[in-house]
Design an enzyme around this catalytic site. Structure first.
Site, PDB file in Angstrom:
ATOM      1  N   LYS A 129       0.805  -1.217   0.000  1.00 43.20           N
ATOM      2  CA  LYS A 129       0.000   0.000   0.000  1.00 43.20           C
ATOM      3  C   LYS A 129       0.843   1.274   0.000  1.00 43.20           C
ATOM      4  O   LYS A 129       0.372   2.339  -0.429  1.00 43.20           O
ATOM      5  CB  LYS A 129      -0.966  -0.021   1.184  1.00 43.20           C
ATOM      6  CG  LYS A 129      -2.081  -1.036   0.995  1.00 43.20           C
ATOM      7  CD  LYS A 129      -3.039  -1.056   2.161  1.00 43.20           C
ATOM      8  CE  LYS A 129      -4.284  -1.888   1.837  1.00 43.20           C
ATOM      9  NZ  LYS A 129      -3.976  -3.247   1.387  1.00 43.20           N
ATOM     10  N   GLU A 146      -1.727   7.551   8.032  1.00 41.95           N
ATOM     11  CA  GLU A 146      -2.550   8.518   7.314  1.00 41.95           C
ATOM     12  C   GLU A 146      -3.422   9.277   8.307  1.00 41.95           C
ATOM     13  O   GLU A 146      -3.695   8.786   9.407  1.00 41.95           O
ATOM     14  CB  GLU A 146      -3.464   7.823   6.298  1.00 41.95           C
ATOM     15  CG  GLU A 146      -2.749   7.286   5.079  1.00 41.95           C
ATOM     16  CD  GLU A 146      -3.703   6.634   4.099  1.00 41.95           C
ATOM     17  OE1 GLU A 146      -3.320   6.493   2.927  1.00 41.95           O
ATOM     18  OE2 GLU A 146      -4.814   6.246   4.501  1.00 41.95           O
ATOM     19  N   HIS A 192     -14.425  -3.382   9.129  1.00 43.61           N
ATOM     20  CA  HIS A 192     -13.723  -3.025   7.894  1.00 43.61           C
ATOM     21  C   HIS A 192     -13.984  -4.023   6.761  1.00 43.61           C
ATOM     22  O   HIS A 192     -13.238  -4.058   5.781  1.00 43.61           O
ATOM     23  CB  HIS A 192     -12.209  -2.891   8.121  1.00 43.61           C
ATOM     24  CG  HIS A 192     -11.840  -1.896   9.176  1.00 43.61           C
ATOM     25  ND1 HIS A 192     -11.920  -0.531   8.986  1.00 43.61           N
ATOM     26  CD2 HIS A 192     -11.412  -2.074  10.452  1.00 43.61           C
ATOM     27  CE1 HIS A 192     -11.546   0.088  10.090  1.00 43.61           C
ATOM     28  NE2 HIS A 192     -11.228  -0.816  11.004  1.00 43.61           N
ATOM     29  N   ARG A 232      -8.031  -7.736  -8.634  1.00 48.13           N
ATOM     30  CA  ARG A 232      -8.741  -9.001  -8.839  1.00 48.13           C
ATOM     31  C   ARG A 232     -10.205  -8.700  -9.100  1.00 48.13           C
ATOM     32  O   ARG A 232     -10.624  -7.546  -9.023  1.00 48.13           O
ATOM     33  CB  ARG A 232      -8.624  -9.860  -7.579  1.00 48.13           C
ATOM     34  CG  ARG A 232      -9.037  -9.100  -6.320  1.00 48.13           C
ATOM     35  CD  ARG A 232      -9.059  -9.947  -5.085  1.00 48.13           C
ATOM     36  NE  ARG A 232      -9.150  -9.175  -3.864  1.00 48.13           N
ATOM     37  CZ  ARG A 232     -10.246  -8.608  -3.399  1.00 48.13           C
ATOM     38  NH1 ARG A 232     -11.390  -8.731  -4.066  1.00 48.13           N
ATOM     39  NH2 ARG A 232     -10.241  -7.915  -2.273  1.00 48.13           N
TER      40      ARG A 232
END
Length: 472
Positions: A116, A200, A235, A291
């Site tokens: 990421k 973040e 999540h 994907r």
């Protein structure tokens, strides 16, 4: 052209891929664990081969065994579905080495998108907005504070190789951040094999919006519009819909263009999604899912484009079947992920035998399922039963059809989250389109609403249980 495909997955996605293959005249090979020996996908395939014991590490993650079966069966290609090996660059590379087509992005792209931090860096290069944050966290806390500058709390620490919320920790002050920097790398190393983490700015109550992309080997890239995936628990997505109630025509065009630009800049090939966080009219890059997605059906229902067929055609070297200007959107689609779990007990999984099963139908309803009456849901995999999709001319009709379909769905023998879906479809905030990723956690009325739904449905459930008992 490919004449035989091995599907390296299980459950509903294995059946979904095999259906596309059957329409294309392609033979299919199933591989299964001992826990799945009686699963529907093993019967649906033209051939089926045992992989090994139930644990995924000994079956669906066994790259060598899967490739061995592919070669022995004469399969020219492998479709990995989602999860398991679908985003594993080592598997993509092993397929290439064995002379087998991997139906997905090349290993180089999977390596880039699987981290990421590097994906975030590529988004910046492509001019896609990103959430203020850092690269890989330095070990020295004072250096990290300098790097964070005036971003300010709250912050979120994320594993670079992570997914599904594992290892993510929210920090609201220095003490929280220092604790997170101790725990998150350990969790990341345990689950993803890489201890790197980054930080973040944590955006409170955002929406999760993703854009479906298709890219061929000739550099052609299109997007098929967005999906709203904000209804989540831990999540993990629970309900998805297309389009989103949040986007104007102008924002949709901006975000779609950003998604296409990023996909083109990283050399993407195949089907995938560019995912965004959306808050207060602004969007930020979140990640690339390289994907087919669980929720791809809502895009198929609103565009009429078969994404799995497109994947297969791209893998054979064909150009995309559509240009951007050819893609039209019709109506509204909503998907409910039906799982064997009890939302009234903190979503505790409910493996066991399905003693009674009848899926809904009628106009505008699609059920992608991997189960059947008498099937034993294993305790070693995700407890998904099916994906229930409702299409309507507008969102109001789609919601009404989903309510009707949920009322028809009969599953006896295991607990399911149907009560949650019924409660959400009747929730005023959901009906108005007021969504965010904390919807389930913060909507205090949901628990009471689910209890009411359960009591309301109890007589019918008892009657159906007796009917299935008599039939058996």
């Amino acid at each position: 052209m490919i004449s035989k495909i091995l599907v390296a997955n299980r459950g509903e996605i294995a059946v979904r891929v095999m259906r596309a293959c059957r329409e294309l005249g392609i033979n299919t090979v199933a591989v299964y664990s001992e826990a799945d020996k009686d699963a529907f996908f093993t019967c649906y395939a033209d051939e089926a081969f045992l992989l090994g014991p139930a644990p995924a590490t000994l079956s669906y993650l066994n790259m060598d065994k899967i490739i061995e079966i592919a070669k022995a069966s004469g399969a020219e290609a492998i479709h990995p579905g989602y999860g398991f090996l679908s985003e594993n660059p080592a598997f993509s590379r092993a397929c290439e080495k064995a002379g087998i087509v991997f139906i997905g992005p090349p290993a180089s792209v999977l390596e880039l998108t699987g981290n990421k931090i590097t994906a975030r860096e590529e988004a910046v290069k492509a001019g896609v907005p990103v959430i203020p944050g850092t690269g890989e966290c330095p070990a020295d806390f004072s250096v990290l504070q300098d790097e964070l500058g005036d971003i300010g709390y709250p912050l979120i620490v994320k594993p670079a190789g992570g997914g599904g919320g594992i290892g993510m920790v929210i920090a609201r002050n220095d003490n929280d951040l220092q604790r997170a920097l101790s725990s998150s790398p350990e969790m990341a190393k345990k689950y993803f094999g890489v201890s790197s983490v980054y930080i973040e700015k944590y955006i409170e109550k955002p929406r999760h919006i993703e854009f479906q992309i298709l890219a061929d080997t000739k550099g052609n890239v299109v997007h098929l519009g967005e999906r709203e995936c904000s209804i989540q628990r831990f999540h993990s997505k629970v309900i998805e819909e297309a389009p989103s109630t949040a986007l104007s025509v102008e924002l949709r065009e901006q975000m779609g263009t950003a998604a296409v630009n990023l996909a083109r800049s990283i050399g993407y090939v195949g089907a995938g999604t560019i995912e965004f966080i959306f808050s207060e009219g602004r969007y930020y890059f979140l990640e690339v899912n390289a994907r087919i997605q669980v929720e791809h059906a809502v895009t198929e229902m609103t565009t009429g484009i078969d994404l799995v067929k497109e994947q297969i055609n791209i893998a054979t070297g064909l150009d995309l079947s559509v240009k951007q200007e050819d893609i039209k959107h019709y109506g509204w689609a909503i998907e409910c992920r039906v799982n064997a779990e009890d939302p009234l007990r903190n979503f505790m999984p409910s493996p066991g035998k399905i003693s009674g099963y009848r899926s809904p139908g009628g106009v505008g309803i699609r059920v992608d399922s991997g189960v059947h009456q008498g099937y034993d849901i294993p305790d070693c995999y995700h407890p998904m039963i099916s994906k229930l999709v409702a299409w309507g001319i507008d969102r109001n009709e789609a919601i009404k059809r989903m309510r009707r379909a949920l009322s028809e769905y009969i599953i006896v023998g295991v607990d399911t989250n149907l009560t949650l879906h019924k409660a959400i479809m009747e929730n005023p905030r959901f009906v108005s389109g007021d969504l965010d990723t904390d919807f389930i956690a913060r909507e205090v009325s949901l628990l009471a609403d689910m209890q009411k739904v359960k009591e309301r449905d109890k007589p019918a459930q008892i009657r159906m249980s007796r009917i299935f008992e008599e039939l058996s």
